[in-house]
Design an enzyme around this catalytic site. Structure first.
Site, short mmCIF file in Angstrom:
data_model
loop_
_atom_site.label_atom_id
_atom_site.label_comp_id
_atom_site.label_asym_id
_atom_site.label_seq_id
_atom_site.Cartn_x
_atom_site.Cartn_y
_atom_site.Cartn_z
N ARG A 298 -13.30 18.00 -15.32
CA ARG A 298 -12.45 17.43 -16.20
C ARG A 298 -10.70 17.49 -15.97
NH1 ARG A 298 -15.93 19.05 -20.53
NH2 ARG A 298 -17.31 17.16 -20.46
N LYS B 296 -1.19 7.27 -9.36
CA LYS B 296 -2.36 6.29 -9.13
C LYS B 296 -3.41 7.01 -8.10
CE LYS B 296 -0.39 1.93 -10.69
NZ LYS B 296 0.06 0.76 -10.09
N GLU C 201 5.75 -1.45 2.68
CA GLU C 201 5.98 -0.75 1.45
C GLU C 201 7.45 -0.15 1.42
OE1 GLU C 201 4.04 -0.88 -0.94
OE2 GLU C 201 1.83 -0.90 -0.60
N LYS D 32 10.76 5.05 -6.23
CA LYS D 32 9.51 5.23 -6.79
C LYS D 32 9.57 6.30 -7.92
CE LYS D 32 4.78 4.95 -6.60
NZ LYS D 32 3.48 4.65 -5.97
N GLU E 41 2.25 2.21 -16.31
CA GLU E 41 2.44 0.67 -15.86
C GLU E 41 2.39 -0.08 -17.29
OE1 GLU E 41 1.06 -0.68 -12.33
OE2 GLU E 41 0.61 -2.34 -12.90
N ARG F 87 6.69 -0.43 -14.28
CA ARG F 87 6.12 -0.02 -13.00
C ARG F 87 5.55 -1.12 -12.15
NH1 ARG F 87 2.60 5.58 -11.83
NH2 ARG F 87 2.16 4.70 -9.80
N ASN G 239 4.26 -3.74 -7.64
CA ASN G 239 3.04 -4.41 -7.06
C ASN G 239 3.82 -5.95 -6.48
OD1 ASN G 239 0.91 -2.79 -7.71
ND2 ASN G 239 1.28 -3.33 -9.85
N HIS H 11 1.64 -7.60 -3.86
CA HIS H 11 0.06 -7.05 -4.15
C HIS H 11 -0.93 -7.92 -4.53
CE1 HIS H 11 2.38 -3.48 -3.13
NE2 HIS H 11 1.32 -2.41 -3.30
N HIS I 291 -3.94 -8.31 -2.28
CA HIS I 291 -5.28 -7.55 -2.63
C HIS I 291 -6.20 -8.69 -2.41
CE1 HIS I 291 -3.77 -4.09 -5.42
NE2 HIS I 291 -3.45 -3.92 -4.20
N HIS J 43 -3.97 -2.36 4.23
CA HIS J 43 -3.31 -2.63 2.87
C HIS J 43 -1.72 -2.94 3.05
CE1 HIS J 43 -2.00 -2.22 -1.20
NE2 HIS J 43 -1.13 -1.43 -0.70
P1 NAD Z 1 -5.06 5.17 5.43
O1 NAD Z 1 -5.14 6.17 4.63
O2 NAD Z 1 -6.27 4.51 5.88
O3 NAD Z 1 -4.42 5.61 6.73
C1 NAD Z 1 -4.29 5.03 7.92
C2 NAD Z 1 -4.86 5.46 9.27
O4 NAD Z 1 -3.86 6.43 9.83
C3 NAD Z 1 -6.17 6.22 9.08
O5 NAD Z 1 -6.85 5.91 10.41
C4 NAD Z 1 -5.80 7.61 9.18
O6 NAD Z 1 -6.81 8.47 9.50
C5 NAD Z 1 -4.66 7.65 10.01
N1 NAD Z 1 -3.79 8.66 9.88
C6 NAD Z 1 -3.30 9.15 8.80
N2 NAD Z 1 -2.12 10.01 9.25
C7 NAD Z 1 -2.06 9.97 10.61
C8 NAD Z 1 -1.28 10.64 11.40
N3 NAD Z 1 -0.08 11.31 10.93
N4 NAD Z 1 -1.38 10.39 12.84
C9 NAD Z 1 -2.24 9.52 13.12
N5 NAD Z 1 -3.17 8.95 12.43
C10 NAD Z 1 -2.97 9.11 11.07
O7 NAD Z 1 -4.10 4.22 5.25
P2 NAD Z 1 -2.60 4.24 4.29
O8 NAD Z 1 -1.85 3.12 4.79
O9 NAD Z 1 -1.83 5.52 4.39
O10 NAD Z 1 -3.06 4.09 2.85
C11 NAD Z 1 -3.54 2.89 2.28
C12 NAD Z 1 -4.51 3.15 1.08
O11 NAD Z 1 -3.36 3.65 0.02
C13 NAD Z 1 -5.04 1.91 0.56
O12 NAD Z 1 -6.35 2.23 0.08
C14 NAD Z 1 -4.17 1.50 -0.81
O13 NAD Z 1 -4.76 0.94 -1.78
C15 NAD Z 1 -3.54 2.90 -1.34
N6 NAD Z 1 -2.35 2.83 -1.98
C16 NAD Z 1 -2.39 3.36 -2.98
C17 NAD Z 1 -1.23 3.61 -3.73
C18 NAD Z 1 -1.01 4.46 -4.96
O14 NAD Z 1 -0.15 4.22 -5.63
N7 NAD Z 1 -2.00 5.52 -5.11
C19 NAD Z 1 -0.14 2.79 -3.16
C20 NAD Z 1 -0.04 2.05 -2.35
C21 NAD Z 1 -1.43 2.02 -1.35
N1 GLY Z 2 1.76 1.21 -5.52
C1 GLY Z 2 2.07 0.74 -6.88
C2 GLY Z 2 2.56 1.72 -7.85
O1 GLY Z 2 2.28 2.97 -7.63
O2 GLY Z 2 2.64 1.53 -8.91
#
Ligand code: NAD
Ligand code: GLY
Length: 374
Positions: free
Chosen positions: A130, A152, A194, A236, A246, A250, A254, A257, A261, A274
């Site tokens: 939990r 998130k 972003e 942010k 949100e 917040r 998006n 997005h 999405h 993404h």
């Molecule tokens: P990712 O986590 O898939 O990373 C991208 C690629 O880069 C992967 O292949 C990873 O292994 C590689 N990588 C990571 N760090 C590296 C480095 N320093 N050197 C070489 N390779 C490296 O993608 P992302 O773009 O980081 O994240 C996308 C995800 O984040 C999506 O699932 C999206 O929905 C989510 N997201 C979440 C939020 C939130 O608020 N939680 C906001 C935006 C996006």
């Molecule tokens: N990436 C959108 C949020 O964190 O609200």
């Protein structure tokens, strides 16, 4: 925006202000190896680093070594790499490892990687017993400027992106800028989407700064990166501190997005990154803002040009042939988390740099989709 000259060796500490869930965001160079970076963390019986197959060979040993000086035991969980693995099955492997290592409530988890690792580790931390504390150690540009900040967490469902999850804040975020130098170009560009996002929704001066420094950013010039990550995190942090769950403000984060999405889900997770989907989605959202009479055409053109200079795709993919294309987008967009009673709500922007959450007639949205698709 008043941007001070900045040395990349300086560590900047920003704060998310959320009462007893407040936490620092450290932004600087080569933070990973420094014991000082981890000094203020709570004590723990074990540290568990969750990473993936790509990031592990690059940064795991450095983090494991320094954490071994700070915590009695350090365990490691290495996940497969990719958005397609952001699901229940992978999440279960994290729980398997936590239980196999007899992790108790005083376990501290570390998400070492991009947004996929960060979202899944955060969700695992929210659920395990939990809730155990976790630290975000983002290594992609996208994760440093967005996903690691704000709490998130979650996984995808085949019918909708990030549909299963929790708001669960980390206890610290560590953005080591030097990790960005090993990112593949495509991933780096996805992160720039972003960064660009913060301009039209919150800070037109920052948008002008990005426009002026796009070449430096594309060359990963350390000072430019430091400013971009720091300002993005500041924005942010301000938005999340004002509206953690949100209920209003917040949602502006998006921007792009809703269309994005639909591209990700419609093309199959992982086909478009993404950030790529968000970049293209921002152009579509800007076009819709123009069609709704909120945004001058010149602003749409300028945003399109900036997204193109960031190396991002600007033409939306067709999700289905003929008239079904718009219908396919609309059906994906109806399961967006911002939708209410089946009505899609978009983040639209105006000429003053303000963002607004609005519905739009399906016919107008369909026109924008058709004008934006190949
Ligand atoms: P990712 O986590 O898939 O990373 C991208 C690629 O880069 C992967 O292949 C990873 O292994 C590689 N990588 C990571 N760090 C590296 C480095 N320093 N050197 C070489 N390779 C490296 O993608 P992302 O773009 O980081 O994240 C996308 C995800 O984040 C999506 O699932 C999206 O929905 C989510 N997201 C979440 C939020 C939130 O608020 N939680 C906001 C935006 C996006
Ligand atoms: N990436 C959108 C949020 O964190 O609200």
């Amino acid at each position: 925006m008043n941007v001070m000259p900045l040395s990349s060796s300086v560590v900047h500490t920003l704060h998310i202000e959320l009462a007893d869930r407040s936490y620092p965001i450290l932004v600087g160079d080569a933070l990973l190896d420094q014991l000082q970076t981890w000094e203020s963390l709570p004590s723990a019986t074990q540290a568990v680093i969750v990473t993936n197959q790509t990031v592990a060979p690059l940064y795991l040993e450095r983090l494991r070594t320094v954490l071994s000086q700070r915590f009695p035991k350090v365990q490691v969980v290495v996940l497969p790499d990719g958005e397609v693995y952001k699901n229940w099955e992978t999440l279960q492997t994290i729980f398997d490892a936590l239980l196999q290592h007899a992790c108790d409530r005083k376990t501290l988890m570390f998400a070492l990687g991009g947004g996929v690792v960060g979202d899944m580790t955060g969700f695992a931390a929210a659920c395990y017993m939990r809730g155990v504390p976790f630290v975000q150690v983002p290594t992609t540009l996208l994760a440093q400027v967005d996903s690691s900040v704000g709490g998130k967490t979650g996984i995808n469902h085949p019918l909708g992106k990030n549909m299963i999850g929790a708001f669960y804040q980390p206890v610290q975020v560590v953005c080591d800028l030097s990790t960005l130098q090993t990112l593949p170009d495509r991933e780096f560009s996805a992160g720039l989407a972003e960064v660009i996002k913060y301009g039209p929704i919150y800070d037109l001066d920052f948008l002008a700064w990005i426009d002026h420094h796009m070449d430096d950013l594309m060359q990963r010039e350390p000072e430019a990166l430091a400013v971009a990550v720091r300002r993005s995190c500041e924005i942010k942090a301000a938005v999340v501190s004002a509206d953690e769950r949100e209920s209003g403000l917040r949602a502006i984060l998006n921007f792009g997005h809703t269309f994005g999405h639909a591209i990700e889900a419609g093309m199959g997770y992982g086909a478009w990154l993404h950030g790529e989907a968000v970049g293209c989605g921002m152009i579509m959202a800007a076009r819709l803002s123009h069609a709704m009479g909120m945004l001058h055409a010149d602003r749409v053109t300028a945003l399109h040009a900036l997204i193109q200079r960031a190396g991002l795709p600007t033409v939306a993919p067709r999700l289905s042939e003929g008239r079904d294309n718009a219908a396919a987008y609309l059906s994906h967009m109806r399961v967006d988390k911002k939708a209410e009673a089946g009505a899609i709500r978009f983040v639209l922007i105006d000429d003053a740099g303000q963002a607004h959450l609005k519905s739009a007639p399906d016919s107008l949205v369909a026109e924008v989709i058709e004008a934006s698709s190949i």
